[in-house]
Design a protein around this motif. Structure first.
Motif, PDB file in Angstrom:
ATOM      1  N   HIS A   1     -71.254 -55.784  -9.698  1.00  0.00           N
ATOM      2  CA  HIS A   1     -71.245 -55.029 -10.953  1.00  0.00           C
ATOM      3  C   HIS A   1     -69.864 -55.000 -11.611  1.00  0.00           C
ATOM      4  O   HIS A   1     -69.659 -54.284 -12.590  1.00  0.00           O
ATOM      5  CB  HIS A   1     -71.774 -53.608 -10.724  1.00  0.00           C
ATOM      6  CG  HIS A   1     -73.242 -53.609 -10.445  1.00  0.00           C
ATOM      7  ND1 HIS A   1     -74.180 -53.792 -11.431  1.00  0.00           N
ATOM      8  CD2 HIS A   1     -73.935 -53.501  -9.289  1.00  0.00           C
ATOM      9  CE1 HIS A   1     -75.386 -53.780 -10.899  1.00  0.00           C
ATOM     10  NE2 HIS A   1     -75.274 -53.603  -9.594  1.00  0.00           N
ATOM     11  N   ARG A   2     -68.955 -55.782 -11.041  1.00  0.00           N
ATOM     12  CA  ARG A   2     -67.597 -55.956 -11.583  1.00  0.00           C
ATOM     13  C   ARG A   2     -66.881 -54.631 -11.797  1.00  0.00           C
ATOM     14  O   ARG A   2     -66.247 -54.403 -12.828  1.00  0.00           O
ATOM     15  CB  ARG A   2     -67.652 -56.785 -12.853  1.00  0.00           C
ATOM     16  CG  ARG A   2     -68.182 -58.185 -12.552  1.00  0.00           C
ATOM     17  CD  ARG A   2     -68.158 -59.076 -13.733  1.00  0.00           C
ATOM     18  NE  ARG A   2     -68.577 -60.414 -13.317  1.00  0.00           N
ATOM     19  CZ  ARG A   2     -69.262 -61.233 -14.064  1.00  0.00           C
ATOM     20  NH1 ARG A   2     -69.584 -60.884 -15.290  1.00  0.00           N
ATOM     21  NH2 ARG A   2     -69.604 -62.411 -13.614  1.00  0.00           N
ATOM     22  N   SER A   3     -66.988 -53.793 -10.780  1.00  0.00           N
ATOM     23  CA  SER A   3     -66.309 -52.502 -10.806  1.00  0.00           C
ATOM     24  C   SER A   3     -65.109 -52.558  -9.867  1.00  0.00           C
ATOM     25  O   SER A   3     -65.261 -52.532  -8.644  1.00  0.00           O
ATOM     26  CB  SER A   3     -67.254 -51.390 -10.352  1.00  0.00           C
ATOM     27  OG  SER A   3     -66.524 -50.198 -10.136  1.00  0.00           O
ATOM     28  N   MET A   4     -63.926 -52.647 -10.452  1.00  0.00           N
ATOM     29  CA  MET A   4     -62.711 -52.662  -9.621  1.00  0.00           C
ATOM     30  C   MET A   4     -62.563 -51.340  -8.869  1.00  0.00           C
ATOM     31  O   MET A   4     -62.088 -51.318  -7.741  1.00  0.00           O
ATOM     32  CB  MET A   4     -61.462 -52.929 -10.464  1.00  0.00           C
ATOM     33  CG  MET A   4     -61.280 -54.392 -10.831  1.00  0.00           C
ATOM     34  SD  MET A   4     -61.315 -55.531  -9.400  1.00  0.00           S
ATOM     35  CE  MET A   4     -59.933 -54.983  -8.454  1.00  0.00           C
ATOM     36  N   ALA A   5     -62.962 -50.245  -9.491  1.00  0.00           N
ATOM     37  CA  ALA A   5     -62.896 -48.947  -8.805  1.00  0.00           C
ATOM     38  C   ALA A   5     -63.791 -48.967  -7.577  1.00  0.00           C
ATOM     39  O   ALA A   5     -63.385 -48.534  -6.497  1.00  0.00           O
ATOM     40  CB  ALA A   5     -63.305 -47.825  -9.755  1.00  0.00           C
ATOM     41  N   GLY A   6     -65.012 -49.469  -7.733  1.00  0.00           N
ATOM     42  CA  GLY A   6     -65.921 -49.554  -6.598  1.00  0.00           C
ATOM     43  C   GLY A   6     -65.377 -50.446  -5.491  1.00  0.00           C
ATOM     44  O   GLY A   6     -65.482 -50.131  -4.303  1.00  0.00           O
ATOM     45  N   VAL A   7     -64.773 -51.573  -5.889  1.00  0.00           N
ATOM     46  CA  VAL A   7     -64.175 -52.482  -4.905  1.00  0.00           C
ATOM     47  C   VAL A   7     -63.044 -51.775  -4.160  1.00  0.00           C
ATOM     48  O   VAL A   7     -62.990 -51.790  -2.923  1.00  0.00           O
ATOM     49  CB  VAL A   7     -63.679 -53.784  -5.581  1.00  0.00           C
ATOM     50  CG1 VAL A   7     -62.785 -54.589  -4.645  1.00  0.00           C
ATOM     51  CG2 VAL A   7     -64.864 -54.621  -6.052  1.00  0.00           C
ATOM     52  N   MET A   8     -62.143 -51.147  -4.895  1.00  0.00           N
ATOM     53  CA  MET A   8     -60.991 -50.493  -4.255  1.00  0.00           C
ATOM     54  C   MET A   8     -61.424 -49.310  -3.395  1.00  0.00           C
ATOM     55  O   MET A   8     -60.891 -49.101  -2.296  1.00  0.00           O
ATOM     56  CB  MET A   8     -59.975 -50.024  -5.299  1.00  0.00           C
ATOM     57  CG  MET A   8     -59.237 -51.147  -6.005  1.00  0.00           C
ATOM     58  SD  MET A   8     -58.201 -52.079  -4.870  1.00  0.00           S
ATOM     59  CE  MET A   8     -58.985 -53.662  -4.929  1.00  0.00           C
ATOM     60  N   LEU A   9     -62.402 -48.542  -3.873  1.00  0.00           N
ATOM     61  CA  LEU A   9     -62.902 -47.419  -3.065  1.00  0.00           C
ATOM     62  C   LEU A   9     -63.591 -47.927  -1.799  1.00  0.00           C
ATOM     63  O   LEU A   9     -63.480 -47.309  -0.735  1.00  0.00           O
ATOM     64  CB  LEU A   9     -63.839 -46.539  -3.893  1.00  0.00           C
ATOM     65  CG  LEU A   9     -63.148 -45.699  -4.967  1.00  0.00           C
ATOM     66  CD1 LEU A   9     -64.174 -45.091  -5.913  1.00  0.00           C
ATOM     67  CD2 LEU A   9     -62.279 -44.626  -4.337  1.00  0.00           C
ATOM     68  N   SER A  10     -64.287 -49.055  -1.902  1.00  0.00           N
ATOM     69  CA  SER A  10     -64.918 -49.645  -0.715  1.00  0.00           C
ATOM     70  C   SER A  10     -63.879 -50.116   0.286  1.00  0.00           C
ATOM     71  O   SER A  10     -64.029 -49.915   1.498  1.00  0.00           O
ATOM     72  CB  SER A  10     -65.824 -50.816  -1.128  1.00  0.00           C
ATOM     73  OG  SER A  10     -66.889 -50.375  -1.926  1.00  0.00           O
ATOM     74  N   VAL A  11     -62.817 -50.736  -0.204  1.00  0.00           N
ATOM     75  CA  VAL A  11     -61.724 -51.168   0.694  1.00  0.00           C
ATOM     76  C   VAL A  11     -61.091 -49.955   1.363  1.00  0.00           C
ATOM     77  O   VAL A  11     -60.833 -49.965   2.571  1.00  0.00           O
ATOM     78  CB  VAL A  11     -60.670 -52.008  -0.074  1.00  0.00           C
ATOM     79  CG1 VAL A  11     -59.427 -52.248   0.778  1.00  0.00           C
ATOM     80  CG2 VAL A  11     -61.278 -53.338  -0.526  1.00  0.00           C
ATOM     81  N   LEU A  12     -60.868 -48.900   0.601  1.00  0.00           N
ATOM     82  CA  LEU A  12     -60.322 -47.667   1.168  1.00  0.00           C
ATOM     83  C   LEU A  12     -61.250 -47.122   2.248  1.00  0.00           C
ATOM     84  O   LEU A  12     -60.802 -46.697   3.322  1.00  0.00           O
ATOM     85  CB  LEU A  12     -60.094 -46.627   0.072  1.00  0.00           C
ATOM     86  CG  LEU A  12     -59.525 -45.277   0.510  1.00  0.00           C
ATOM     87  CD1 LEU A  12     -58.159 -45.430   1.168  1.00  0.00           C
ATOM     88  CD2 LEU A  12     -59.447 -44.328  -0.690  1.00  0.00           C
TER      89      LEU A  12
END
Length: 186
Positions: free
Chosen positions: A62-73
């Motif tokens: 879904h091209r959500s950088m926030a979602g990607v970064m929160l998932s990495v966190l």
């Protein structure tokens, strides 16, 4: 809830700062490092980690950088979400002792290669789903699981097999989730 691009970027930056703070605490504080590893002896953290790839893939799709970064966190912090177990399996204790040593031995060619492999895997997985290629994403996930198993057994021959069931269950759940998701998209 649909987030604006600006809100997504702001949340991504906040999550990235949290990732840097977590890594700084992990590597600069012996007390925090040991506390996290004591809790990581709870194999529930081993089970949940591969499952956290699902929201990572979803966010990338879904091209959500926030979602990607929160998932990495979430992936990075999941090692200490669970309490220290009352009893620790000997193979888990041995494997984590090896991981502690790898992380504490400084920047060797081996540790730099390991870091490069992890970053390459994460980048390839995110890029595959960002490009909306579930086949490529699935291939990367399978290669990542095989790489994790191979490295674990090679780096800790006596205890590396402790990782195998968790990696297999995690990649099986990811494959099942991706196939279900793919079916729902069509």
């Amino acid at each position: 809830m649909i987030m604006t691009k600006r809100a997504d970027r702001v949340l991504a930056v906040i999550a990235l700062l949290a990732i840097f703070m977590l890594l700084a605490a992990f590597f600069s504080s012996d007390r925090f490092f040991e506390w996290a590893f004591e809790r990581h002896q709870n194999t529930a953290s081993w089970a949940v980690r591969p499952l956290l790839l699902l929201p990572l893939c979803y966010s990338a799709w879904h091209r959500s950088m926030a979602g990607v970064m929160l998932s990495v966190l979430a992936i990075l912090s999941s090692m200490f979400w669970f309490p220290t177990p009352d009893e620790v399996r000997p193979d888990v204790e041995t494997f984590l002792a090896m991981e502690r040593a790898v992380l504490r031995n400084g920047w060797t060619s081996s540790s730099m290669a390991g870091l490069a492999a992890i970053l390459l895997y994460a980048t390839a997985l995110i890029a595959a789903f960002w490009r909306r290629s579930w086949r490529l994403g699935l291939a990367v996930a399978l290669l990542g699981a095989a790489g994790k198993i191979g490295w674990s057994v090679a780096a800790s021959p006596g205890a590396g097999s402790a990782v195998v069931p968790f990696a297999l269950v995690g990649v099986t759940a990811l494959v099942a989730g991706l196939l279900l998701w793919r079916r729902l998209l069509n």
